[in-house]
Design a protein around this motif. Sequence first.
Motif, PDB file in Angstrom:
ATOM      1  N   VAL A 131       0.887  -1.170   0.219  1.00  0.00           N
ATOM      2  CA  VAL A 131      -0.121   0.012   0.004  1.00  0.00           C
ATOM      3  C   VAL A 131       0.983   1.263  -0.001  1.00  0.00           C
ATOM      4  CG1 VAL A 131      -1.983   1.066   1.159  1.00  0.00           C
ATOM      5  CG2 VAL A 131      -1.699  -1.312   1.459  1.00  0.00           C
ATOM      6  N   VAL A 132       0.683   2.212  -1.092  1.00  0.00           N
ATOM      7  CA  VAL A 132       1.879   3.165  -1.391  1.00  0.00           C
ATOM      8  C   VAL A 132       0.989   4.555  -1.219  1.00  0.00           C
ATOM      9  CG1 VAL A 132       3.669   3.858  -2.833  1.00  0.00           C
ATOM     10  CG2 VAL A 132       2.885   1.451  -2.590  1.00  0.00           C
ATOM     11  N   GLY A 133       1.509   5.432  -0.610  1.00  0.00           N
ATOM     12  CA  GLY A 133       1.020   6.928  -0.460  1.00  0.00           C
ATOM     13  C   GLY A 133       2.329   7.747  -0.858  1.00  0.00           C
ATOM     14  N   TYR A 134       1.943   8.840  -1.327  1.00  0.00           N
ATOM     15  CA  TYR A 134       2.832  10.032  -1.791  1.00  0.00           C
ATOM     16  C   TYR A 134       2.527  11.275  -1.055  1.00  0.00           C
ATOM     17  CZ  TYR A 134       5.575  12.900  -5.228  1.00  0.00           C
ATOM     18  OH  TYR A 134       6.426  13.799  -5.757  1.00  0.00           O
ATOM     19  N   ILE A 135       3.587  12.137  -0.764  1.00  0.00           N
ATOM     20  CA  ILE A 135       3.353  13.496  -0.595  1.00  0.00           C
ATOM     21  C   ILE A 135       4.600  14.328  -1.029  1.00  0.00           C
ATOM     22  CG2 ILE A 135       3.350  15.164   1.350  1.00  0.00           C
ATOM     23  CD1 ILE A 135       2.958  12.002   2.719  1.00  0.00           C
ATOM     24  N   ALA A 136       4.150  15.170  -2.075  1.00  0.00           N
ATOM     25  CA  ALA A 136       5.238  15.958  -2.923  1.00  0.00           C
ATOM     26  C   ALA A 136       5.745  16.916  -1.755  1.00  0.00           C
ATOM     27  CB  ALA A 136       4.492  16.730  -3.922  1.00  0.00           C
ATOM     28  N   GLY A 137       7.217  17.113  -1.975  1.00  0.00           N
ATOM     29  CA  GLY A 137       7.938  17.837  -0.950  1.00  0.00           C
ATOM     30  C   GLY A 137       7.711  19.413  -1.362  1.00  0.00           C
ATOM     31  N   SER A 138       8.039  20.376  -0.302  1.00  0.00           N
ATOM     32  CA  SER A 138       7.733  21.592  -0.729  1.00  0.00           C
ATOM     33  C   SER A 138       8.767  22.541  -1.228  1.00  0.00           C
ATOM     34  CB  SER A 138       7.344  22.307   0.659  1.00  0.00           C
ATOM     35  OG  SER A 138       8.754  22.022   1.521  1.00  0.00           O
ATOM     36  N   ASP A 139       9.937  21.985  -1.423  1.00  0.00           N
ATOM     37  CA  ASP A 139      11.104  22.690  -1.932  1.00  0.00           C
ATOM     38  C   ASP A 139      11.306  22.443  -3.498  1.00  0.00           C
ATOM     39  OD1 ASP A 139      14.057  22.855  -2.979  1.00  0.00           O
ATOM     40  OD2 ASP A 139      13.874  24.112  -0.874  1.00  0.00           O
ATOM     41  N   PRO A 140      11.097  23.524  -4.291  1.00  0.00           N
ATOM     42  CA  PRO A 140      11.152  23.466  -5.617  1.00  0.00           C
ATOM     43  C   PRO A 140      12.451  22.425  -6.260  1.00  0.00           C
ATOM     44  CG  PRO A 140      10.673  25.512  -5.137  1.00  0.00           C
ATOM     45  CD  PRO A 140      10.938  25.015  -3.918  1.00  0.00           C
ATOM     46  N   LYS A 141      13.424  22.436  -5.737  1.00  0.00           N
ATOM     47  CA  LYS A 141      14.626  21.799  -6.085  1.00  0.00           C
ATOM     48  C   LYS A 141      14.672  20.383  -5.373  1.00  0.00           C
ATOM     49  CE  LYS A 141      17.503  25.886  -7.180  1.00  0.00           C
ATOM     50  NZ  LYS A 141      18.698  26.584  -6.747  1.00  0.00           N
ATOM     51  N   LEU A 142      14.472  20.246  -4.313  1.00  0.00           N
ATOM     52  CA  LEU A 142      14.602  19.312  -3.568  1.00  0.00           C
ATOM     53  C   LEU A 142      13.417  17.968  -3.829  1.00  0.00           C
ATOM     54  CD1 LEU A 142      16.452  20.178  -0.199  1.00  0.00           C
ATOM     55  CD2 LEU A 142      17.676  19.046  -2.067  1.00  0.00           C
ATOM     56  N   LYS A 143      12.328  18.495  -3.915  1.00  0.00           N
ATOM     57  CA  LYS A 143      11.097  17.471  -3.944  1.00  0.00           C
ATOM     58  C   LYS A 143      11.053  16.610  -5.120  1.00  0.00           C
ATOM     59  CE  LYS A 143       7.368  19.389  -6.340  1.00  0.00           C
ATOM     60  NZ  LYS A 143       6.505  20.250  -6.873  1.00  0.00           N
ATOM     61  N   ASP A 144      12.207  16.541  -5.982  1.00  0.00           N
ATOM     62  CA  ASP A 144      12.328  15.538  -7.032  1.00  0.00           C
ATOM     63  C   ASP A 144      13.252  14.222  -6.276  1.00  0.00           C
ATOM     64  OD1 ASP A 144      11.546  16.624  -9.081  1.00  0.00           O
ATOM     65  OD2 ASP A 144      13.253  17.455  -9.899  1.00  0.00           O
ATOM     66  N   GLU A 145      13.716  14.557  -5.046  1.00  0.00           N
ATOM     67  CA  GLU A 145      14.021  13.519  -4.026  1.00  0.00           C
ATOM     68  C   GLU A 145      13.307  13.063  -3.168  1.00  0.00           C
ATOM     69  OE1 GLU A 145      19.059  14.571  -4.199  1.00  0.00           O
ATOM     70  OE2 GLU A 145      17.777  15.234  -2.676  1.00  0.00           O
ATOM     71  N   TYR A 146      13.370  11.794  -2.539  1.00  0.00           N
ATOM     72  CA  TYR A 146      12.382  11.515  -1.494  1.00  0.00           C
ATOM     73  C   TYR A 146      12.851  10.807  -0.342  1.00  0.00           C
ATOM     74  CZ  TYR A 146      11.952   6.929  -3.885  1.00  0.00           C
ATOM     75  OH  TYR A 146      12.319   5.859  -4.612  1.00  0.00           O
ATOM     76  N   VAL A 147      12.313  10.683   0.868  1.00  0.00           N
ATOM     77  CA  VAL A 147      12.573   9.895   1.644  1.00  0.00           C
ATOM     78  C   VAL A 147      11.577   8.735   1.795  1.00  0.00           C
ATOM     79  CG1 VAL A 147      12.858   9.423   4.248  1.00  0.00           C
ATOM     80  CG2 VAL A 147      13.639  11.534   3.172  1.00  0.00           C
ATOM     81  N   LEU A 148      11.988   7.494   1.949  1.00  0.00           N
ATOM     82  CA  LEU A 148      11.178   6.315   1.840  1.00  0.00           C
ATOM     83  C   LEU A 148      10.782   5.878   3.187  1.00  0.00           C
ATOM     84  CD1 LEU A 148       9.583   4.019   0.326  1.00  0.00           C
ATOM     85  CD2 LEU A 148      11.951   2.721   0.393  1.00  0.00           C
ATOM     86  N   LEU A 149       9.403   5.564   3.697  1.00  0.00           N
ATOM     87  CA  LEU A 149       8.958   5.290   4.719  1.00  0.00           C
ATOM     88  C   LEU A 149       8.524   3.821   4.847  1.00  0.00           C
ATOM     89  CD1 LEU A 149       7.532   8.353   6.403  1.00  0.00           C
ATOM     90  CD2 LEU A 149       9.897   7.659   6.551  1.00  0.00           C
ATOM     91  N   THR A 150       8.769   2.774   5.420  1.00  0.00           N
ATOM     92  CA  THR A 150       8.395   1.543   5.140  1.00  0.00           C
ATOM     93  C   THR A 150       8.012   0.791   6.525  1.00  0.00           C
ATOM     94  OG1 THR A 150      10.711   0.602   5.007  1.00  0.00           O
ATOM     95  CG2 THR A 150       9.500   0.918   3.198  1.00  0.00           C
ATOM     96  N   ALA A 151       7.047   0.094   6.539  1.00  0.00           N
ATOM     97  CA  ALA A 151       6.950  -0.912   7.674  1.00  0.00           C
ATOM     98  C   ALA A 151       6.019  -2.280   7.074  1.00  0.00           C
ATOM     99  CB  ALA A 151       6.111  -0.392   8.832  1.00  0.00           C
TER     100      ALA A 151
END
Length: 509
Positions: A269-289
């Motif tokens: 089950v996968v959910g996504y939240i776009a980042g707030s920084d125009p430059k850094l939002k293309d990168e992401y932190v993955l949270l898993t459990a």
Amino acid sequence: MKIKTLLLCIASLAATQAPVFSQKKKSLPPEFSIKKSDTEGHMRFLAADELLGRRTGEQGNMVAARYIAEQFRKFGVTPVPGVTDAGTTSYYQHVPFEKMGANGTGEITADADVLKSGTDWILMSGDAADLKAELVYASYGLENASKGWNDYKDLHVNGKIVLVQSGTPDVQTPAEMIASSTEKRKVAIEKGAIAIIELFNAPIPWNVVNKYFTGEKMALAADGTVAKTIPHAWVNGKEANLTRALRGVKEVTFKTSGRKAQLINSYNVVGYIAGSDPKLKDEYVLLTAHYDHIGIGKQGGQPYTPEDSIFNGARDNAFGAVALLSAAESFAKNPPKRSILIVALTGEEVGLLGSQYYAAHPLLPLNKCIFDINSDGAGYNDTTIVSVMGLDRTGARAEMETATKAFGLGIFADPSPEQGLFDRSDNVSFAKQGIPSPTFTPGFKEFNGDIMKNYHQVSDNPETIDFNYLLKFSQAYTYAARLIANREKAPQWSAGDKYEEAAKKLYGK
């Protein structure tokens, strides 16, 4: 006059201080305002009797997946852009599994010697069969040109039964013996063999092998179909008389009731939240459990009673799933600079299969993932700390210490190192790809009776959970993710770590 002046001064002071206090409180991220009633409510649902132990591919597992997805929808977390199911956007990543039934009955007859299924051998794969054929010895039963393995050279096994040793010419560790077994069967099928008998000689007691490999099995169905197979027996190779019996005959009879395989479905089950920084939002932190558990009754493999036969899995791992939901709610309200990808994983209890599938079929590029914080646990006995597997290996100790301290918790690195816990949860599927991937775990410093008391037991239910600690744990998990997502530079593996080379390959550094 003095009293009036004093009252005016107090009123003036209050007027100047109130906005400052209000502004300070307002500046705290949403995880500081998570309610205990919310985390408790998630736990009481996910670990409820009605979900029947959330076993992968079964109804309770599907209900848990639906609950997580609908909570994402409620919070305003979106599906990953471009992910659809039946033409509509979807929170579900379909994970196909091949489910194989328990070991059946059967006999292998070599002249006067009769080997009994469940005692002398177990069936690892294959449908019902009644075979009588020539037995051909093929050493380790492997082919690998780069390593110079050619065990089928000058052998003709079409329509015959193949006898092989366990392991490989290079490695004889238990893990390698087990992993190579599937490859042996694949090669035998390609050569036209009708069955394979493996003299299993791993340094594992046969009674342990008999217990853990004869029950229901799950495997990823790579192409979405049940794999072609042939009867494949593990014979207790430590018993010299059994080895002699098979090495001394030219023909055997192989009868088995088989282990029926079927295709079943489950979901990450996968959910996504776009980042707030125009430059850094293309990168992401993955949270898993992982949200799956081990089911009911005999499925659990541990004692149960007619009064309580449900393995609820509150600690393992509704605890981690609650942390994911807390993070989802907080980040939907106030996104960090980098984007957040939240993946509730299926199939952990059957071999880390949901995370393996995701790592092989990512919904966002893995080289844009700077960090994974996995959450998993067997239990806890110290509610003053959070334990982190890989804390000093993955480059974000400062952020994790700050996050735990903010909620009155300490932090403890890599408890029970002799257990190799870093490589025993879903984080390792991402670490192998090169992503720094610690596991954020409820507090303990070493394995003891308190930790194992509820691990995979019917007692692991919501009534035994410290809900104040669950709240703090979920808040600290979320805040740690926020601090890492807001870092100027991505965390790095410690120099010389065994996963550092994979990171260089992934990130091109």
